[in-house]
Scaffold this motif. Structure first.
Motif, PDB file in Angstrom:
ATOM      1  N   ALA A  73      13.453 -48.557  34.146  1.00 43.73           N
ATOM      2  CA  ALA A  73      13.780 -47.128  34.211  1.00 43.73           C
ATOM      3  C   ALA A  73      14.373 -46.745  35.560  1.00 43.73           C
ATOM      4  O   ALA A  73      15.324 -45.957  35.624  1.00 43.73           O
ATOM      5  N   ARG A  74      13.838 -47.305  36.640  1.00 44.75           N
ATOM      6  CA  ARG A  74      14.338 -46.970  37.982  1.00 44.75           C
ATOM      7  C   ARG A  74      15.794 -47.380  38.154  1.00 44.75           C
ATOM      8  O   ARG A  74      16.530 -46.778  38.937  1.00 44.75           O
ATOM      9  N   SER A  75      16.219 -48.407  37.444  1.00 44.52           N
ATOM     10  CA  SER A  75      17.607 -48.872  37.563  1.00 44.52           C
ATOM     11  C   SER A  75      18.584 -47.916  36.885  1.00 44.52           C
ATOM     12  O   SER A  75      19.783 -47.982  37.125  1.00 44.52           O
ATOM     13  N   GLY A  76      18.059 -47.047  36.015  1.00 48.18           N
ATOM     14  CA  GLY A  76      18.913 -46.137  35.275  1.00 48.18           C
ATOM     15  C   GLY A  76      19.107 -46.528  33.823  1.00 48.18           C
ATOM     16  O   GLY A  76      19.776 -45.822  33.071  1.00 48.18           O
ATOM     17  N   ALA A  77      18.513 -47.648  33.399  1.00 45.00           N
ATOM     18  CA  ALA A  77      18.603 -48.063  32.007  1.00 45.00           C
ATOM     19  C   ALA A  77      17.624 -47.269  31.151  1.00 45.00           C
ATOM     20  O   ALA A  77      16.581 -46.815  31.624  1.00 45.00           O
TER      21      ALA A  77
END
Length: 301
Positions: A73-77
């Protein structure tokens, strides 16, 4: 708008620094120990997201695996297709020697608990011409490939690690292979890179191939063209995740409509940056960094 679904593994990586790889019967003291989020699926989703692509990750985690969902989630996925089940998440024990080379022991855990019902649930959110990215660290690959092909999705396969489970997959339904020369030999029966490419082109009509060759760079081939890319000079710290970084960046560039040569160059640059850092997922750079940093290319192919 076309979506990218990465249906893949999520692992906890236990990484040990060693002088050399442990030999049979040997007890070896580790100089360091760290825990990272990893798995080819997770790494490639993070690489896709950091490369600027819109990616949805599907997979299973165990009761201690919330940290894996958070990392994706932190990666933007998108993590809406990640499900928690009873039991342990997948994990690896990784030895990294003084030269930055690695040796990996993999335990499947939750990654090997994919059901056909879960596959159907995930794929119901995707449509014709959406992209499906797969690796070989989860079960039910033949079923996933068949159902996605029926929907008209474009299937990209990174057949790693290569084992007998892939023998049940219909490779004629694959749109693109991203593989290294060892996996290429396991599929074609030949070790010479040029012969690997020739046999893949003959056997699978319309197939696109990205063949990575270690220090010799990488090659892209489709039915009309073939282009090559050398590596970039960096000091190797940890090669874990370099191939996943390459995969994510190549696909993200391809989705943006860039020419294969440019896709190869950006992917090679991103993977070189990843090699210069410790860990798998933590080593994957953001696209802005890859575009800005200056590296010297070493062309050997």
């Amino acid at each position: 708008m076309m979506k990218i679904l990465n249906f893949g593994s999520l692992n906890l990586d236990y990484v040990y620094g060693v002088d050399h790889m442990v030999r049979p019967g040997e007890t070896l003291a580790a100089s360091a120990m760290e825990v990272f989020c990893g798995g080819k699926g997770l790494n490639q989703s993070i690489a896709l997201a950091r490369a600027g692509a819109e990616v949805y990750h599907a997979g299973l985690i165990g009761e201690e695996g919330e940290v894996l969902r958070e990392a994706v989630a932190r990666s933007g996925a998108d993590t809406s297709c990640i499900k928690t089940i009873a039991g342990k998440s997948g994990h690896t024990i990784i030895q990294v020697d003084k030269d930055g080379q690695n040796c990996i022991l993999l335990y499947g855990g939750a990654n090997r608990s994919v059901t056909k019902a879960f596959v159907d649930q995930v794929l119901s959110n995707f449509e014709k011409d959406d992209i499906l990215l797969l690796q070989n660290e989860i079960n039910e690959l033949p079923y996933i490939i068949d159902r996605a092909y029926e929907k008209g999705m474009k299937i990209i396969l990174n057949p790693s690690p290569y084992d007998q489970n892939l023998d049940s997959c219909d490779f004629h339904k694959i749109s693109m292979f991203l593989l290294n020369e060892i996996e290429g030999e396991q599929i074609t029966g030949v070790s010479d890179p040029e012969e690997i490419l020739r046999r893949l082109k003959e056997r699978f009509t319309g197939l696109k191939v990205v063949l990575t060759l270690g220090s010799q760079g990488a090659v892209y081939q489709d039915q009309e063209q073939c282009c090559r890319q050398g590596i970039y000079h960096v000091e190797a710290v940890d090669t874990t995740g370099a191939g996943d970084t390459f995969t994510g960046y190549f696909i993200a560039s391809m989705i943006r409509g860039e020419e294969p040569q440019k896709c190869l160059a950006l992917a090679a640059k991103a993977s070189a940056i990843a090699v210069s850092r410790a860990g798998a997922a933590p080593s994957i750079p953001e696209r802005e960094e890859v575009l800005k940093i200056k590296l010297t290319e070493k062309k050997e192919i």
